[in-house]
Design a protein around this motif. Structure first.
Motif, PDB file in Angstrom:
ATOM      1  N   ASP A  99       0.804  -1.219   0.000  1.00 41.89           N
ATOM      2  CA  ASP A  99       0.000   0.000   0.000  1.00 41.89           C
ATOM      3  C   ASP A  99       0.838   1.271   0.000  1.00 41.89           C
ATOM      4  O   ASP A  99       0.284   2.371  -0.060  1.00 41.89           O
ATOM      5  N   THR A 100       2.157   1.148   0.108  1.00 39.77           N
ATOM      6  CA  THR A 100       3.024   2.324   0.100  1.00 39.77           C
ATOM      7  C   THR A 100       4.264   2.060  -0.762  1.00 39.77           C
ATOM      8  O   THR A 100       4.661   0.903  -0.960  1.00 39.77           O
ATOM      9  N   GLU A 101       4.865   3.131  -1.239  1.00 38.52           N
ATOM     10  CA  GLU A 101       6.101   3.001  -2.016  1.00 38.52           C
ATOM     11  C   GLU A 101       7.216   2.448  -1.146  1.00 38.52           C
ATOM     12  O   GLU A 101       8.063   1.666  -1.618  1.00 38.52           O
ATOM     13  N   ASP A 102       7.242   2.828   0.114  1.00 46.75           N
ATOM     14  CA  ASP A 102       8.286   2.321   1.004  1.00 46.75           C
ATOM     15  C   ASP A 102       8.226   0.798   1.114  1.00 46.75           C
ATOM     16  O   ASP A 102       9.267   0.129   1.135  1.00 46.75           O
ATOM     17  N   GLN A 103       7.023   0.246   1.193  1.00 42.85           N
ATOM     18  CA  GLN A 103       6.899  -1.210   1.238  1.00 42.85           C
ATOM     19  C   GLN A 103       7.431  -1.848  -0.049  1.00 42.85           C
ATOM     20  O   GLN A 103       8.141  -2.861  -0.013  1.00 42.85           O
TER      21      GLN A 103
END
Length: 433
Positions: A360-364
Protein backbone atom coordinates in the motif's frame (compact mmCIF):
# COMPACT_ATOMS: atom_id res chain seq x y z
CA UNK A 1 -6.31 -11.68 3.27
CA UNK A 2 -6.45 -11.89 7.03
CA UNK A 3 -5.35 -9.53 9.76
CA UNK A 4 -2.44 -10.90 11.72
CA UNK A 5 -1.44 -11.03 15.37
CA UNK A 6 2.11 -12.40 15.10
CA UNK A 7 4.86 -12.17 17.71
CA UNK A 8 8.07 -11.18 15.98
CA UNK A 9 10.21 -13.80 17.51
CA UNK A 10 11.67 -17.18 16.74
CA UNK A 11 12.42 -19.74 19.41
CA UNK A 12 15.89 -19.80 20.84
CA UNK A 13 18.35 -17.12 19.82
CA UNK A 14 16.93 -16.32 16.36
CA UNK A 15 15.77 -12.73 16.02
CA UNK A 16 13.85 -11.67 12.93
CA UNK A 17 15.77 -9.38 10.63
CA UNK A 18 14.44 -5.93 9.96
CA UNK A 19 14.89 -3.93 6.77
CA UNK A 20 13.57 -0.67 8.18
CA UNK A 21 16.87 1.09 7.78
CA UNK A 22 16.29 3.68 5.10
CA UNK A 23 19.46 5.74 4.81
CA UNK A 24 21.08 3.95 7.75
CA UNK A 25 22.86 0.88 6.41
CA UNK A 26 25.14 0.62 9.46
CA UNK A 27 22.11 -0.52 11.43
CA UNK A 28 21.66 -3.66 9.33
CA UNK A 29 22.17 -6.91 11.25
CA UNK A 30 25.09 -9.26 10.82
CA UNK A 31 23.64 -12.06 8.75
CA UNK A 32 26.29 -14.47 9.99
CA UNK A 33 24.41 -14.63 13.29
CA UNK A 34 21.47 -16.18 11.49
CA UNK A 35 23.15 -18.38 8.90
CA UNK A 36 22.17 -21.55 10.71
CA UNK A 37 18.71 -21.23 9.17
CA UNK A 38 20.39 -22.31 5.93
CA UNK A 39 21.18 -25.66 7.52
CA UNK A 40 17.50 -26.50 8.03
CA UNK A 41 16.71 -29.23 5.46
CA UNK A 42 13.96 -28.37 2.99
CA UNK A 43 12.19 -30.27 0.28
CA UNK A 44 12.24 -28.83 -3.24
CA UNK A 45 9.61 -28.62 -5.94
CA UNK A 46 9.91 -31.27 -8.63
CA UNK A 47 10.99 -30.41 -12.16
CA UNK A 48 7.36 -30.80 -13.27
CA UNK A 49 6.13 -28.47 -10.53
CA UNK A 50 8.71 -25.87 -11.50
CA UNK A 51 7.33 -25.89 -15.04
CA UNK A 52 3.90 -25.04 -13.60
CA UNK A 53 5.47 -22.38 -11.39
CA UNK A 54 6.90 -20.74 -14.50
CA UNK A 55 3.41 -20.32 -15.97
CA UNK A 56 2.98 -17.41 -13.55
CA UNK A 57 3.51 -13.90 -14.90
CA UNK A 58 6.86 -12.54 -13.76
CA UNK A 59 6.82 -9.54 -11.40
CA UNK A 60 3.09 -10.01 -10.98
CA UNK A 61 0.93 -7.09 -9.86
CA UNK A 62 -2.08 -8.70 -8.17
CA UNK A 63 -5.10 -6.43 -7.62
CA UNK A 64 -6.26 -7.36 -4.12
CA UNK A 65 -10.07 -7.64 -4.29
CA UNK A 66 -9.79 -5.39 -7.36
CA UNK A 67 -9.11 -2.57 -4.95
CA UNK A 68 -10.10 -1.79 -1.39
CA UNK A 69 -8.90 1.81 -1.70
CA UNK A 70 -10.25 3.27 -4.94
CA UNK A 71 -13.59 1.44 -5.27
CA UNK A 72 -15.89 -0.90 -3.33
CA UNK A 73 -13.99 -4.17 -3.06
CA UNK A 74 -14.87 -7.15 -5.28
CA UNK A 75 -17.50 -5.21 -7.24
CA UNK A 76 -17.62 -4.52 -10.96
CA UNK A 77 -16.22 -1.03 -10.36
CA UNK A 78 -13.14 -2.40 -8.57
CA UNK A 79 -12.48 -5.15 -11.11
CA UNK A 80 -12.98 -2.99 -14.21
CA UNK A 81 -10.72 -0.37 -12.67
CA UNK A 82 -7.98 -2.90 -11.92
CA UNK A 83 -8.24 -4.37 -15.41
CA UNK A 84 -8.04 -1.00 -17.15
CA UNK A 85 -5.37 0.22 -14.77
CA UNK A 86 -3.14 -2.66 -15.89
CA UNK A 87 -3.13 -5.32 -13.15
CA UNK A 88 -1.73 -8.73 -14.08
CA UNK A 89 -4.22 -10.60 -11.90
CA UNK A 90 -7.59 -9.85 -10.29
CA UNK A 91 -7.58 -11.30 -6.77
CA UNK A 92 -10.86 -12.66 -5.43
CA UNK A 93 -12.24 -14.59 -2.47
CA UNK A 94 -14.47 -17.49 -3.46
CA UNK A 95 -17.70 -18.29 -1.68
CA UNK A 96 -20.85 -20.16 -2.76
CA UNK A 97 -24.52 -19.24 -2.53
CA UNK A 98 -27.34 -21.41 -1.25
CA UNK A 99 -28.20 -22.27 -4.84
CA UNK A 100 -24.64 -23.20 -5.74
CA UNK A 101 -23.34 -20.06 -7.49
CA UNK A 102 -19.66 -19.22 -6.97
CA UNK A 103 -19.17 -15.63 -5.79
CA UNK A 104 -16.37 -13.13 -5.25
CA UNK A 105 -16.77 -11.97 -1.65
CA UNK A 106 -14.38 -11.72 1.27
CA UNK A 107 -16.27 -11.57 4.57
CA UNK A 108 -18.08 -14.43 6.23
CA UNK A 109 -21.25 -12.33 6.33
CA UNK A 110 -22.61 -9.29 4.50
CA UNK A 111 -22.80 -6.78 7.33
CA UNK A 112 -19.67 -4.75 6.47
CA UNK A 113 -20.00 -4.49 2.69
CA UNK A 114 -23.72 -4.24 2.00
CA UNK A 115 -26.99 -2.80 3.27
CA UNK A 116 -28.29 -6.19 4.41
CA UNK A 117 -29.40 -4.78 7.77
CA UNK A 118 -32.08 -2.70 6.05
CA UNK A 119 -32.96 -5.11 3.22
CA UNK A 120 -32.95 -8.39 5.15
CA UNK A 121 -33.15 -7.37 8.83
CA UNK A 122 -32.26 -10.07 11.29
CA UNK A 123 -30.17 -11.93 8.72
CA UNK A 124 -27.11 -9.69 8.69
CA UNK A 125 -24.91 -12.21 10.49
CA UNK A 126 -25.87 -15.22 8.40
CA UNK A 127 -23.20 -16.62 6.07
CA UNK A 128 -23.32 -16.09 2.32
CA UNK A 129 -24.34 -19.72 1.90
CA UNK A 130 -27.69 -18.94 3.55
CA UNK A 131 -28.82 -16.82 0.58
CA UNK A 132 -29.68 -17.44 -3.04
CA UNK A 133 -28.05 -15.33 -5.73
CA UNK A 134 -31.37 -13.56 -6.36
CA UNK A 135 -31.55 -12.55 -2.70
CA UNK A 136 -27.97 -11.28 -2.76
CA UNK A 137 -28.58 -9.22 -5.91
CA UNK A 138 -31.13 -7.15 -3.97
CA UNK A 139 -28.29 -5.76 -1.85
CA UNK A 140 -26.35 -2.56 -2.39
CA UNK A 141 -22.67 -3.55 -2.20
CA UNK A 142 -21.24 -0.10 -2.94
CA UNK A 143 -22.75 2.64 -0.78
CA UNK A 144 -20.92 1.49 2.36
CA UNK A 145 -17.62 2.41 0.64
CA UNK A 146 -18.68 6.04 0.26
CA UNK A 147 -19.12 6.19 4.04
CA UNK A 148 -15.96 4.27 4.94
CA UNK A 149 -13.66 5.92 2.39
CA UNK A 150 -15.24 9.37 1.90
CA UNK A 151 -12.18 10.82 0.18
CA UNK A 152 -12.72 8.39 -2.71
CA UNK A 153 -16.53 8.34 -2.66
CA UNK A 154 -18.44 8.49 -5.97
CA UNK A 155 -22.17 8.65 -6.56
CA UNK A 156 -21.85 5.88 -9.15
CA UNK A 157 -20.60 3.44 -6.52
CA UNK A 158 -24.10 3.32 -5.04
CA UNK A 159 -25.90 0.05 -5.75
CA UNK A 160 -22.85 -1.80 -7.02
CA UNK A 161 -23.63 -5.50 -6.90
CA UNK A 162 -21.96 -8.56 -5.44
CA UNK A 163 -20.17 -10.28 -8.34
CA UNK A 164 -20.28 -13.88 -9.46
CA UNK A 165 -17.10 -15.69 -10.45
CA UNK A 166 -18.43 -15.88 -14.00
CA UNK A 167 -18.73 -12.11 -14.15
CA UNK A 168 -15.16 -11.66 -12.90
CA UNK A 169 -13.92 -14.01 -15.62
CA UNK A 170 -15.80 -11.92 -18.17
CA UNK A 171 -14.42 -8.64 -16.78
CA UNK A 172 -10.94 -10.05 -17.31
CA UNK A 173 -11.85 -10.78 -20.93
CA UNK A 174 -13.07 -7.25 -21.65
CA UNK A 175 -16.77 -7.38 -20.76
CA UNK A 176 -19.03 -5.47 -18.42
CA UNK A 177 -22.56 -5.87 -17.01
CA UNK A 178 -25.13 -4.47 -19.42
CA UNK A 179 -27.13 -1.50 -18.09
CA UNK A 180 -30.47 0.00 -19.05
CA UNK A 181 -31.14 3.70 -19.65
CA UNK A 182 -31.36 4.31 -15.91
CA UNK A 183 -28.04 2.64 -15.21
CA UNK A 184 -29.64 -0.46 -13.71
CA UNK A 185 -28.20 -3.92 -14.47
CA UNK A 186 -30.18 -5.74 -17.16
CA UNK A 187 -31.54 -9.04 -15.90
CA UNK A 188 -31.09 -12.16 -17.99
CA UNK A 189 -34.46 -13.89 -18.56
CA UNK A 190 -36.26 -11.36 -16.39
CA UNK A 191 -39.45 -12.52 -14.74
CA UNK A 192 -40.83 -13.90 -11.48
CA UNK A 193 -38.36 -16.78 -11.59
CA UNK A 194 -35.29 -14.63 -12.29
CA UNK A 195 -32.19 -16.53 -11.12
CA UNK A 196 -30.07 -13.48 -10.31
CA UNK A 197 -28.02 -13.50 -13.53
CA UNK A 198 -27.31 -10.27 -15.41
CA UNK A 199 -26.61 -9.82 -19.12
CA UNK A 200 -23.00 -9.17 -20.11
CA UNK A 201 -21.73 -7.11 -23.05
CA UNK A 202 -18.41 -6.19 -24.61
CA UNK A 203 -17.09 -3.21 -22.66
CA UNK A 204 -16.69 -0.27 -25.05
CA UNK A 205 -14.38 1.32 -22.47
CA UNK A 206 -12.12 -1.73 -22.18
CA UNK A 207 -8.39 -0.96 -22.19
CA UNK A 208 -7.33 -4.22 -23.83
CA UNK A 209 -5.56 -5.56 -20.73
CA UNK A 210 -6.39 -9.21 -20.09
CA UNK A 211 -5.52 -10.12 -16.50
CA UNK A 212 -5.64 -13.57 -14.98
CA UNK A 213 -7.60 -14.52 -11.87
CA UNK A 214 -6.02 -15.23 -8.46
CA UNK A 215 -8.71 -16.97 -6.40
CA UNK A 216 -8.73 -17.81 -2.69
CA UNK A 217 -10.77 -20.73 -1.42
CA UNK A 218 -12.11 -20.55 2.12
CA UNK A 219 -12.24 -23.23 4.77
CA UNK A 220 -13.70 -26.49 3.39
CA UNK A 221 -16.15 -26.84 6.29
CA UNK A 222 -17.93 -23.72 5.03
CA UNK A 223 -18.33 -24.90 1.45
CA UNK A 224 -18.07 -28.64 1.11
CA UNK A 225 -17.11 -29.77 -2.38
CA UNK A 226 -16.20 -26.27 -3.57
CA UNK A 227 -12.90 -27.43 -5.04
CA UNK A 228 -14.63 -29.89 -7.38
CA UNK A 229 -17.33 -27.33 -8.18
CA UNK A 230 -14.61 -24.86 -9.10
CA UNK A 231 -12.79 -27.35 -11.33
CA UNK A 232 -16.02 -28.21 -13.16
CA UNK A 233 -16.96 -24.55 -13.54
CA UNK A 234 -13.56 -23.55 -14.89
CA UNK A 235 -13.70 -26.38 -17.42
CA UNK A 236 -17.14 -25.23 -18.54
CA UNK A 237 -16.02 -21.60 -18.91
CA UNK A 238 -12.72 -22.31 -20.64
CA UNK A 239 -10.38 -21.42 -17.79
CA UNK A 240 -9.17 -24.89 -16.71
CA UNK A 241 -5.87 -25.72 -18.37
CA UNK A 242 -6.53 -29.40 -17.56
CA UNK A 243 -9.39 -29.32 -20.08
CA UNK A 244 -7.78 -28.47 -23.43
CA UNK A 245 -10.94 -29.31 -25.37
CA UNK A 246 -12.86 -26.45 -23.71
CA UNK A 247 -9.98 -24.04 -23.07
CA UNK A 248 -10.50 -20.48 -24.31
CA UNK A 249 -8.33 -19.58 -27.27
CA UNK A 250 -7.00 -16.03 -27.43
CA UNK A 251 -8.78 -13.81 -29.95
CA UNK A 252 -6.53 -12.09 -32.46
CA UNK A 253 -4.47 -9.48 -30.66
CA UNK A 254 -4.79 -11.11 -27.23
CA UNK A 255 -2.20 -13.82 -27.76
CA UNK A 256 0.21 -14.03 -24.81
CA UNK A 257 -1.91 -11.89 -22.51
CA UNK A 258 -2.24 -13.41 -19.03
CA UNK A 259 -5.91 -14.46 -19.39
CA UNK A 260 -4.89 -16.71 -22.30
CA UNK A 261 -1.75 -18.29 -20.86
CA UNK A 262 -1.33 -21.42 -18.73
CA UNK A 263 -0.99 -19.03 -15.80
CA UNK A 264 -4.47 -17.61 -16.32
CA UNK A 265 -5.90 -18.95 -13.07
CA UNK A 266 -3.97 -19.19 -9.79
CA UNK A 267 -5.34 -20.90 -6.70
CA UNK A 268 -4.59 -19.76 -3.16
CA UNK A 269 -5.68 -20.71 0.34
CA UNK A 270 -4.80 -20.42 4.01
CA UNK A 271 -6.41 -23.83 4.49
CA UNK A 272 -4.24 -26.94 4.30
CA UNK A 273 -7.28 -29.10 3.69
CA UNK A 274 -8.40 -26.96 0.78
CA UNK A 275 -4.91 -27.01 -0.74
CA UNK A 276 -4.92 -30.82 -0.66
CA UNK A 277 -8.31 -30.90 -2.35
CA UNK A 278 -7.28 -28.33 -4.95
CA UNK A 279 -4.28 -30.45 -5.90
CA UNK A 280 -6.64 -33.39 -6.39
CA UNK A 281 -9.19 -31.52 -8.50
CA UNK A 282 -6.97 -29.01 -10.31
CA UNK A 283 -3.51 -30.56 -10.69
CA UNK A 284 -1.05 -28.65 -12.81
CA UNK A 285 -2.65 -25.30 -11.96
CA UNK A 286 -0.40 -22.80 -10.12
CA UNK A 287 -1.10 -22.72 -6.38
CA UNK A 288 -0.17 -20.34 -3.59
CA UNK A 289 0.01 -21.39 0.08
CA UNK A 290 -0.85 -18.29 2.06
CA UNK A 291 1.19 -17.89 5.23
CA UNK A 292 -0.62 -17.22 8.49
CA UNK A 293 0.15 -17.85 12.13
CA UNK A 294 -2.47 -19.79 14.04
CA UNK A 295 -2.38 -22.30 16.83
CA UNK A 296 -4.69 -24.58 14.88
CA UNK A 297 -2.92 -27.21 12.80
CA UNK A 298 -5.62 -26.71 10.16
CA UNK A 299 -3.93 -23.47 9.24
CA UNK A 300 -0.55 -23.00 7.73
CA UNK A 301 1.87 -22.47 10.55
CA UNK A 302 0.91 -23.61 14.07
CA UNK A 303 3.75 -21.96 15.95
CA UNK A 304 6.46 -19.38 15.35
CA UNK A 305 9.64 -21.43 15.38
CA UNK A 306 12.15 -21.82 12.61
CA UNK A 307 11.19 -25.47 12.38
CA UNK A 308 7.53 -24.57 11.89
CA UNK A 309 8.44 -22.37 8.93
CA UNK A 310 10.37 -25.27 7.42
CA UNK A 311 7.37 -27.52 8.02
CA UNK A 312 5.13 -25.01 6.23
CA UNK A 313 7.49 -24.99 3.25
CA UNK A 314 7.74 -28.79 3.15
CA UNK A 315 3.95 -29.16 3.30
CA UNK A 316 3.67 -26.68 0.43
CA UNK A 317 6.20 -28.57 -1.68
CA UNK A 318 4.57 -31.93 -0.99
CA UNK A 319 1.26 -30.56 -2.25
CA UNK A 320 2.70 -28.75 -5.29
CA UNK A 321 2.26 -25.21 -4.03
CA UNK A 322 4.40 -23.19 -6.38
CA UNK A 323 4.06 -19.87 -4.56
CA UNK A 324 4.53 -18.73 -0.96
CA UNK A 325 2.13 -15.98 0.11
CA UNK A 326 3.52 -14.28 3.25
CA UNK A 327 2.46 -10.98 4.80
CA UNK A 328 4.55 -7.81 4.97
CA UNK A 329 4.89 -5.21 7.71
CA UNK A 330 3.90 -1.55 7.67
CA UNK A 331 0.86 0.67 7.48
CA UNK A 332 -2.06 0.58 7.01
CA UNK A 333 -2.55 -3.11 7.82
CA UNK A 334 0.27 -3.41 10.35
CA UNK A 335 0.68 -7.08 9.53
CA UNK A 336 3.67 -8.87 10.99
CA UNK A 337 6.63 -9.57 8.79
CA UNK A 338 6.70 -13.02 7.21
CA UNK A 339 8.75 -11.77 4.25
CA UNK A 340 12.07 -11.18 6.01
CA UNK A 341 15.12 -11.69 3.76
CA UNK A 342 16.09 -15.01 5.34
CA UNK A 343 12.48 -16.23 5.07
CA UNK A 344 12.37 -15.34 1.37
CA UNK A 345 15.61 -17.24 0.88
CA UNK A 346 14.02 -20.30 2.46
CA UNK A 347 10.95 -20.09 0.21
CA UNK A 348 13.21 -19.72 -2.81
CA UNK A 349 15.50 -22.55 -1.72
CA UNK A 350 12.48 -24.84 -1.99
CA UNK A 351 11.89 -23.64 -5.55
CA UNK A 352 8.86 -21.50 -4.70
CA UNK A 353 8.29 -17.93 -5.80
CA UNK A 354 7.11 -15.27 -3.35
CA UNK A 355 3.92 -13.22 -3.75
CA UNK A 356 3.64 -11.15 -0.58
CA UNK A 357 0.61 -9.21 0.71
CA UNK A 358 -0.42 -6.38 0.73
CA UNK A 359 1.46 -3.41 -0.74
CA UNK A 360 0.00 0.00 0.00
CA UNK A 361 3.02 2.32 0.10
CA UNK A 362 6.10 3.00 -2.02
CA UNK A 363 8.29 2.32 1.00
CA UNK A 364 6.90 -1.21 1.24
CA UNK A 365 7.61 -1.78 -2.45
CA UNK A 366 11.17 -0.54 -2.05
CA UNK A 367 11.80 -2.50 1.15
CA UNK A 368 10.64 -5.90 -0.06
CA UNK A 369 12.20 -5.51 -3.51
CA UNK A 370 15.49 -4.90 -1.70
CA UNK A 371 16.17 -1.33 -2.82
CA UNK A 372 17.78 -0.34 0.46
CA UNK A 373 20.56 -2.83 -0.10
CA UNK A 374 21.29 -1.01 -3.35
CA UNK A 375 21.50 2.59 -2.23
CA UNK A 376 17.76 3.03 -2.73
CA UNK A 377 17.92 2.09 -6.43
CA UNK A 378 15.15 -0.06 -7.88
CA UNK A 379 15.85 -3.00 -10.17
CA UNK A 380 13.06 -1.66 -12.37
CA UNK A 381 15.07 1.54 -12.85
CA UNK A 382 18.38 -0.28 -13.23
CA UNK A 383 18.39 -4.07 -13.76
CA UNK A 384 22.19 -3.99 -13.33
CA UNK A 385 22.11 -2.23 -9.97
CA UNK A 386 24.99 -2.95 -7.59
CA UNK A 387 24.97 -3.56 -3.85
CA UNK A 388 25.77 -0.40 -1.92
CA UNK A 389 27.34 -1.04 1.47
CA UNK A 390 29.48 -3.58 3.27
CA UNK A 391 27.66 -6.70 4.43
CA UNK A 392 28.94 -9.87 6.04
CA UNK A 393 26.63 -11.95 3.89
CA UNK A 394 25.85 -12.24 0.21
CA UNK A 395 23.02 -9.97 -0.89
CA UNK A 396 21.09 -11.76 -3.62
CA UNK A 397 17.74 -11.67 -5.40
CA UNK A 398 16.42 -14.64 -3.40
CA UNK A 399 16.14 -12.35 -0.39
CA UNK A 400 13.33 -10.41 -2.06
CA UNK A 401 9.84 -10.90 -3.47
CA UNK A 402 8.73 -11.94 -6.95
CA UNK A 403 5.39 -10.13 -7.00
CA UNK A 404 2.75 -8.80 -4.69
CA UNK A 405 -0.88 -8.24 -3.83
CA UNK A 406 -1.83 -4.58 -3.76
CA UNK A 407 -4.84 -2.38 -3.14
CA UNK A 408 -3.23 0.29 -5.31
CA UNK A 409 -2.39 -1.20 -8.69
CA UNK A 410 -1.59 2.34 -9.84
CA UNK A 411 1.19 2.65 -7.25
CA UNK A 412 2.77 -0.69 -8.15
CA UNK A 413 2.64 0.09 -11.88
CA UNK A 414 4.44 3.37 -11.31
CA UNK A 415 7.13 1.67 -9.21
CA UNK A 416 7.53 -1.11 -11.81
CA UNK A 417 7.83 1.48 -14.60
CA UNK A 418 4.79 0.04 -16.33
CA UNK A 419 1.42 1.28 -17.51
CA UNK A 420 0.34 4.38 -19.36
CA UNK A 421 0.97 6.82 -16.53
CA UNK A 422 -2.71 7.49 -15.88
CA UNK A 423 -3.88 8.19 -12.37
CA UNK A 424 -6.41 6.00 -10.59
CA UNK A 425 -8.95 8.80 -10.75
CA UNK A 426 -8.44 9.25 -14.49
CA UNK A 427 -9.16 5.58 -15.13
CA UNK A 428 -12.27 5.66 -12.96
CA UNK A 429 -13.48 8.75 -14.82
CA UNK A 430 -12.84 7.08 -18.19
CA UNK A 431 -14.92 4.11 -17.07
CA UNK A 432 -17.85 6.39 -16.26
CA UNK A 433 -17.63 6.23 -12.50
Amino acid sequence: MKKMNFKKALAGTLVLLCLGFIGCENDTPDYNQYNYYQEIPLKELSAEAKLVRDYVKADAIIAHRGSTFWAPEETEAAFRWARNMGADYLEIDLQRTKDGVLLALHDGNLRRTSNIESILPGKEDLPVSAFTLTELRALDAGSWFNVDVPENARESFKNQKICTLEEVLKFAQGYRIKRDGNGEPVKLNDGPDWSGIYEMEIDPLDSGNRPGIYAETKEPYLFGGMEQDLADFLSEKGWNINSPSTLNIAPSGDEGKVAYTNGRFILQSFSRESIVKLEQTLPGVPKCMLLWLDESAGYVRPGNTLESLAEFINFSVENNCHIAGPSIAGKPNKYDDLSEPWMNEMYHRAGMIVHAYSFDTEDQLRKYNGDYFYGGESRFDNPDRQVSGDFNYVVNKNMFIDGGFTNLTDLSLKYYNRGEGKTAQEVLNELGY
